[in-house]
Structures are given as C-alpha cells and as structure tokens.
Write an enzyme that holds these catalytic residues in place. Sequence first.
Site, short mmCIF file in Angstrom:
data_model
loop_
_atom_site.label_atom_id
_atom_site.label_comp_id
_atom_site.label_asym_id
_atom_site.label_seq_id
_atom_site.Cartn_x
_atom_site.Cartn_y
_atom_site.Cartn_z
N SER A 87 0.82 -1.20 0.00
CA SER A 87 0.00 0.00 0.00
C SER A 87 0.87 1.27 0.00
O SER A 87 1.60 1.51 -0.96
CB SER A 87 -0.98 -0.05 1.18
OG SER A 87 -1.95 0.95 1.06
N ASP A 109 -0.04 -4.29 -3.80
CA ASP A 109 -1.24 -3.43 -3.82
C ASP A 109 -0.86 -1.97 -3.56
O ASP A 109 -1.41 -1.31 -2.67
CB ASP A 109 -2.27 -3.93 -2.81
CG ASP A 109 -3.66 -4.04 -3.43
OD1 ASP A 109 -3.78 -3.93 -4.66
OD2 ASP A 109 -4.64 -4.23 -2.67
N HIS A 147 -7.71 -5.43 -0.24
CA HIS A 147 -6.48 -4.71 0.11
C HIS A 147 -5.82 -5.30 1.36
O HIS A 147 -4.60 -5.33 1.47
CB HIS A 147 -6.82 -3.23 0.33
CG HIS A 147 -5.62 -2.33 0.37
ND1 HIS A 147 -4.63 -2.35 -0.60
CD2 HIS A 147 -5.25 -1.37 1.26
CE1 HIS A 147 -3.71 -1.45 -0.31
NE2 HIS A 147 -4.05 -0.85 0.81
#
Length: 400
Positions: free
Chosen positions: A244, A267, A322
Amino acid sequence: MGNSCSNNLGIPPAKGPNAVGCTDFMMDNTERGSFFRLYYPCQETERAEKPDWVPCREYFNGLADFMKINRSISERLFNYLFGSFKIPAFLDAPFKSDGKCPVVIFSHGLGAFRTLYSAICAELASQGFIVASVEHRDQSASATFYYREKAESEKRSEPKASAPDHNNMVKEWMYYRSLRHGESEFPLRNKQVKQRANECILALDKLTEINSGIPVQNVLETRFDWTTLENSMDLCRIAVMGHSFGGATVIEALCKEVKFKCGVALDAWMFPLDDELFARVKQPIFFINSEKFQWAGNISRMRKLDSAAIQRKMITIRGTVHQSFPDFTFLTGNWIGKLMKLKGEIDPELAIDLSNKASLAFLQRHLGLEKNFNQWDPLIDGQDDNLIQGTNVTVLQSAI
C-alpha cells in the site's frame, strides 16, 4: 495480552527450510533513528518463545485512532480478537545460516506498524533472507515510539538511581496523524513517502554496519547477539518490498538508492509519488495487486513505470482485498473478516502463498540467487487459475 475468541485462527507458519528468528533494533534515542523488526534464519531452540503479534496496548490505541473509534472500547475489542496471537518466529533466537543471506527491507502500509506483515517477512526469512521490517516515524504508522532524555524536572522528582543511562530515558509515543480539516492530502503524503524511503535506506545502512562488524548500540535491551550477524549478508543482493503506502515507498526508495536491485510492491497506493519520479527508476519492479482495491487512476500511474528495457511485471490475485496482505486476514473468522474487509473470497493462506511464491521467483530472477524459486516463474506472468496477468481494471490508453 489477552485471550482470543479464536480456535483455529492464526498466522500461518513459514514454509521454507529454515527456522525463523526475530528481534527488534532501535538506533539512537531520537525519532530520527532507525527502528525495525528483524527476521532471520535461526537455530532451532527449545527455550525461545514466540512474541505477541501486537507488542503492547499502545498499538491498539493507535489502531483505534486510525480507524476513528473510541480507544477504551477498541482496546477491549482488539484485545479480545487479537490479543493472544503470536508471530511465527522465535524471539531473539540465535542466528544461523549456511551462506550469506540476501536482504529485504520491508515497508508497512498506512496505519500499520512493524509486526503486522509477519506472514510475509517470516516466509522470506525461512527461505534464507534477512528481512528488516521498518516501523515508520512519519506519523503514518498507527503508533510507534522512541526514547527521549528526561527533563531536569522529571529527574529531580525521582529518587537517585545508580543504574545505567536507560533510567534517564522516557518512552515517547507517536500516533497516527490524520488529515486536518481543509488540509490538502498530497503535500502531506508526498513528504511522508520521502521520509519513509529515507528510513528504509537508514535501516539498510545500519544492517551494512552490522554486517561489517561495526559495534552498534541497540536502545532496546534484547537478548539477541548482533555480533553474530557480522559478514552474514550478501549486500550485492538487496531488495525493497512494501504494501500500500509501503508500495509507494518501494518506488521512492528505488529512485533514491541504487543498492536496491529490485522492488516488490504489494497493492501499491501510487498517489503520494511525484510524477517526474517514474522516469528515474531504473530497477525491475513487480506489482502484485488485489482484485478489489485498484482503480484506473492508480493502475495508470503504475503503467507509467512500464519499460521496454527494464522488467516491470504486474499480476492480480483473484478474490483478494487490500487487507489480504497484512496478517489481519488470518486472524478473523469469515463473518467478521468480510464485515471489516479483512478477508476476500479466496482462502487467505492460498492468497499469501501465491504472493510469496511469485515474490520469491521475482527476487531470484533479479538478485541472481542460486535457489529453486524459479519453479514459481509462471506465477510472475499470472499463470495460475487464481491469478490475472496484469490487472482486472480497465484503463483507457489515453490515461497512461
């Protein structure tokens, strides 16, 4: 730290041939120092214990702040849900390796901290890597801490002690900073991603000193013998990895430090990065995405890193969300997991296994490792029923 309501939940054990040890390192007593959890191949040991997944209650408080829920309610809830889970690694176990270990620096996501990706980090260590999972101090972690010297007034109010200097230190907690009312997000995140990349580079610098036998001062009083790591690392084979916001940190760190030979971005959230950065990144990058998080604008920024000369790969894991990359996904039952978006449709162990194997194959290819990870090469190209080559998101050509 408490009792979990779970019976068969838990972070999956690592699958590699090595037992896994872990320890914490904190350089100097200021917020500018380096702080990381180290995972490494270790000797099997009878006495070693596995550390708590969440090290202390302040981290629960930080998660509450990040999620904008009441601290006292959340502390009880989080302690009930997660308080008894352990990391699949032996605390301060003696280091042991057959050869020099390649190195990975790992960067956590927004609102996370150093222990929340132990399934990934322990797997890498079990396969022969030394992994430093950095705890960022840019106020993007839900909580972290450093030590400061006591003020004179604080010293005077206490009885004199002849103990070491540690008694003159006080633990200072730093919690997640949310966006202020009316504040523009990009300047804050852009400043943070630059600091995060610098913290990854600082962790690598510390490991380099440790490897060369320079005595290091660990502020945390662990039982681990750091001198055993002298000459243990293959510093020609270093990668950076993150999830992330940590995925954006990977790109920033690759741009800033050529010692990172390649990057794996899980991600990745590309928003914090400057546009002119993309052309300056020269190393191979592997984007491993979830099916539910990505959107066209984010993918188009990843596509700006496409190159005819340098390998840039992207796969998407079907049925993932996620939060399929941090450990939370293994620690909640189906109902709560899906309600809190911590679980996707795919079995979380299968998803992390695909991500780990694909990462290992990519690391072997670009670090020049003599391992058997190339058996998973097809995964790099999305060749599996649970993978999509590239992305499931439609991106208009004009957006790239």
